[in-house]
Design a protein around this motif. Sequence first.
Motif, PDB file in Angstrom:
ATOM      1  N   THR A  86      -5.145  14.689   2.371  1.00  0.00           N
ATOM      2  CA  THR A  86      -5.687  13.340   2.579  1.00  0.00           C
ATOM      3  C   THR A  86      -5.743  12.552   1.278  1.00  0.00           C
ATOM      4  O   THR A  86      -6.054  11.363   1.281  1.00  0.00           O
ATOM      5  N   HIS A  87      -5.486  13.194   0.148  1.00  0.00           N
ATOM      6  CA  HIS A  87      -5.416  12.501  -1.137  1.00  0.00           C
ATOM      7  C   HIS A  87      -4.002  12.535  -1.720  1.00  0.00           C
ATOM      8  O   HIS A  87      -3.804  12.436  -2.925  1.00  0.00           O
ATOM      9  N   GLY A  88      -3.029  12.704  -0.843  1.00  0.00           N
ATOM     10  CA  GLY A  88      -1.642  12.790  -1.310  1.00  0.00           C
ATOM     11  C   GLY A  88      -0.840  11.573  -0.909  1.00  0.00           C
ATOM     12  O   GLY A  88      -1.103  10.469  -1.397  1.00  0.00           O
ATOM     13  N   HIS A  89       0.131  11.795  -0.014  1.00  0.00           N
ATOM     14  CA  HIS A  89       1.065  10.722   0.353  1.00  0.00           C
ATOM     15  C   HIS A  89       1.256  10.648   1.870  1.00  0.00           C
ATOM     16  O   HIS A  89       1.178  11.655   2.565  1.00  0.00           O
ATOM     17  N   LEU A  90       1.587   9.464   2.341  1.00  0.00           N
ATOM     18  CA  LEU A  90       1.709   9.201   3.781  1.00  0.00           C
ATOM     19  C   LEU A  90       3.075   9.660   4.311  1.00  0.00           C
ATOM     20  O   LEU A  90       4.094   9.424   3.682  1.00  0.00           O
ATOM     21  N   SER A  91       3.051  10.288   5.477  1.00  0.00           N
ATOM     22  CA  SER A  91       4.306  10.732   6.100  1.00  0.00           C
ATOM     23  C   SER A  91       4.966   9.563   6.852  1.00  0.00           C
ATOM     24  O   SER A  91       4.350   8.530   7.099  1.00  0.00           O
ATOM     25  N   VAL A  97       0.835  -1.204   0.000  1.00  0.00           N
ATOM     26  CA  VAL A  97       0.000   0.000   0.000  1.00  0.00           C
ATOM     27  C   VAL A  97       0.873   1.259   0.000  1.00  0.00           C
ATOM     28  O   VAL A  97       1.575   1.564   0.950  1.00  0.00           O
ATOM     29  N   THR A  98       0.866   1.929  -1.145  1.00  0.00           N
ATOM     30  CA  THR A  98       1.561   3.213  -1.280  1.00  0.00           C
ATOM     31  C   THR A  98       0.596   4.184  -1.950  1.00  0.00           C
ATOM     32  O   THR A  98      -0.497   3.804  -2.365  1.00  0.00           O
ATOM     33  N   ASP A  99       0.986   5.435  -2.049  1.00  0.00           N
ATOM     34  CA  ASP A  99       0.140   6.445  -2.694  1.00  0.00           C
ATOM     35  C   ASP A  99      -1.208   6.573  -1.986  1.00  0.00           C
ATOM     36  O   ASP A  99      -2.262   6.333  -2.559  1.00  0.00           O
ATOM     37  N   LEU A 100      -1.129   6.932  -0.707  1.00  0.00           N
ATOM     38  CA  LEU A 100      -2.371   7.151   0.037  1.00  0.00           C
ATOM     39  C   LEU A 100      -2.198   8.382   0.928  1.00  0.00           C
ATOM     40  O   LEU A 100      -1.120   8.614   1.477  1.00  0.00           O
ATOM     41  N   GLY A 101      -3.249   9.150   0.990  1.00  0.00           N
ATOM     42  CA  GLY A 101      -3.174  10.391   1.754  1.00  0.00           C
ATOM     43  C   GLY A 101      -3.377  10.190   3.237  1.00  0.00           C
ATOM     44  O   GLY A 101      -2.908  10.972   4.052  1.00  0.00           O
ATOM     45  N   LYS A 102      -4.119   9.134   3.573  1.00  0.00           N
ATOM     46  CA  LYS A 102      -4.336   8.890   5.002  1.00  0.00           C
ATOM     47  C   LYS A 102      -4.631   7.413   5.238  1.00  0.00           C
ATOM     48  O   LYS A 102      -4.997   6.678   4.314  1.00  0.00           O
ATOM     49  N   VAL A 103      -4.495   7.020   6.502  1.00  0.00           N
ATOM     50  CA  VAL A 103      -4.804   5.646   6.897  1.00  0.00           C
ATOM     51  C   VAL A 103      -6.281   5.582   7.258  1.00  0.00           C
ATOM     52  O   VAL A 103      -6.714   6.161   8.244  1.00  0.00           O
ATOM     53  N   THR A 104      -7.050   4.909   6.446  1.00  0.00           N
ATOM     54  CA  THR A 104      -8.483   4.744   6.699  1.00  0.00           C
ATOM     55  C   THR A 104      -8.711   3.405   7.412  1.00  0.00           C
ATOM     56  O   THR A 104      -7.811   2.556   7.455  1.00  0.00           O
ATOM     57  N   PRO A 105      -9.927   3.183   7.930  1.00  0.00           N
ATOM     58  CA  PRO A 105     -10.210   1.859   8.517  1.00  0.00           C
ATOM     59  C   PRO A 105      -9.972   0.719   7.527  1.00  0.00           C
ATOM     60  O   PRO A 105      -9.511  -0.357   7.922  1.00  0.00           O
ATOM     61  N   LEU A 106     -10.248   0.940   6.245  1.00  0.00           N
ATOM     62  CA  LEU A 106      -9.990  -0.101   5.229  1.00  0.00           C
ATOM     63  C   LEU A 106      -8.509  -0.452   5.168  1.00  0.00           C
ATOM     64  O   LEU A 106      -8.135  -1.628   5.065  1.00  0.00           O
ATOM     65  N   VAL A 107      -7.668   0.562   5.196  1.00  0.00           N
ATOM     66  CA  VAL A 107      -6.212   0.334   5.146  1.00  0.00           C
ATOM     67  C   VAL A 107      -5.765  -0.410   6.406  1.00  0.00           C
ATOM     68  O   VAL A 107      -4.980  -1.366   6.342  1.00  0.00           O
ATOM     69  N   ARG A 108      -6.286   0.012   7.542  1.00  0.00           N
ATOM     70  CA  ARG A 108      -5.927  -0.629   8.814  1.00  0.00           C
ATOM     71  C   ARG A 108      -6.337  -2.107   8.793  1.00  0.00           C
ATOM     72  O   ARG A 108      -5.577  -2.979   9.203  1.00  0.00           O
ATOM     73  N   ASP A 109      -7.549  -2.364   8.302  1.00  0.00           N
ATOM     74  CA  ASP A 109      -8.020  -3.754   8.191  1.00  0.00           C
ATOM     75  C   ASP A 109      -7.090  -4.565   7.293  1.00  0.00           C
ATOM     76  O   ASP A 109      -6.741  -5.709   7.599  1.00  0.00           O
ATOM     77  N   ALA A 110      -6.721  -3.978   6.148  1.00  0.00           N
ATOM     78  CA  ALA A 110      -5.870  -4.691   5.189  1.00  0.00           C
ATOM     79  C   ALA A 110      -4.525  -5.037   5.815  1.00  0.00           C
ATOM     80  O   ALA A 110      -3.975  -6.119   5.591  1.00  0.00           O
ATOM     81  N   GLU A 127       1.472  24.702  -3.920  1.00  0.00           N
ATOM     82  CA  GLU A 127       0.364  23.815  -4.311  1.00  0.00           C
ATOM     83  C   GLU A 127       0.776  22.344  -4.205  1.00  0.00           C
ATOM     84  O   GLU A 127      -0.009  21.495  -3.793  1.00  0.00           O
ATOM     85  N   LEU A 128       2.023  22.049  -4.606  1.00  0.00           N
ATOM     86  CA  LEU A 128       2.500  20.666  -4.557  1.00  0.00           C
ATOM     87  C   LEU A 128       2.643  20.198  -3.108  1.00  0.00           C
ATOM     88  O   LEU A 128       2.266  19.072  -2.761  1.00  0.00           O
ATOM     89  N   LYS A 129       3.154  21.078  -2.259  1.00  0.00           N
ATOM     90  CA  LYS A 129       3.263  20.723  -0.831  1.00  0.00           C
ATOM     91  C   LYS A 129       1.887  20.405  -0.265  1.00  0.00           C
ATOM     92  O   LYS A 129       1.723  19.450   0.501  1.00  0.00           O
ATOM     93  N   GLN A 130       0.896  21.240  -0.624  1.00  0.00           N
ATOM     94  CA  GLN A 130      -0.466  21.013  -0.138  1.00  0.00           C
ATOM     95  C   GLN A 130      -0.990  19.669  -0.610  1.00  0.00           C
ATOM     96  O   GLN A 130      -1.635  18.936   0.122  1.00  0.00           O
TER      97      GLN A 130
END
Length: 266
Positions: free
Chosen positions: A182-187, A135-148, A174-177
Amino acid sequence: MRFSVLSSGSKANCTYLEAAGVRLLIDCGLSGLQTERRLSSLGIDPATLDAILVTHEHSDHLHGVHTLSRKYRLPVYANKATAQFLKPLFNTINFQSGEPFSIKEVRVAPFSITHDASDPVGFTFLAEGFKFVQVTDLGKVTPLVRDAATNCNAIVLESNHDPVMLSECGYPWELKQRIASTHGHLSNHEAGSLLAEVMHPELSHVVLAHLSENSNTPDLAERTVRGLIDDLAVSSVKYLTCACIAQATPLFEVGEESVCEMAATG
Ligand SMILES: [Zn+2]
Ligand SMILES: [Zn+2]
């Protein structure tokens, strides 16, 4: 079950996974030639691949898909929204996000993630009694991601940026934003927090992926993540490393004490 991240970063992403005799690529952002070279460096003949799976349509995940699909007559698994961006392929097989399917003995579950693409997914793979997650290219950890990620034995997880480095780097505002949204990348911290939540005694391999070249360093990503998981009593991670653009990771064997001894070069 064996895997290697052949390349990862903002320019090219590609993971090799082998389970129950099935040989897969997850995305192929390298050129066809580079993919062949890196597979060969691990002792894998590209002609023995069975399929390519695509997470989303961004070019860093697609570059070599067309070439390899046609050259080796590989079916490409993608959902419909993503498939419309693919050039003509040997064969396209559509899946639906959220609906598991099988490739021979491998059970594949695509799950939706938040990212600025049409219908982006992460994948879990079940085979040989092991669970592998990419799992890459995700803006945030959702319950679906946690379940996976729960109960996985090996995970390739985005650890894209350090928020301070991101705010101080030379990117346009704009790129930093976009990256931090939540639709970007995980820190790094978000990646480590997820790992701390799902840590269990059978999770042995963690590969941090999709690291930014301008707002992260492998050392910082690894230190941040280790800081969040090393003290956990249930932590059993034997291998924690960062994937990079320049070369493939070693070929990791899940369920074994060591990585395969083949050098990763090229
Ligand atoms: Zn993307
Ligand atoms: Zn990407």
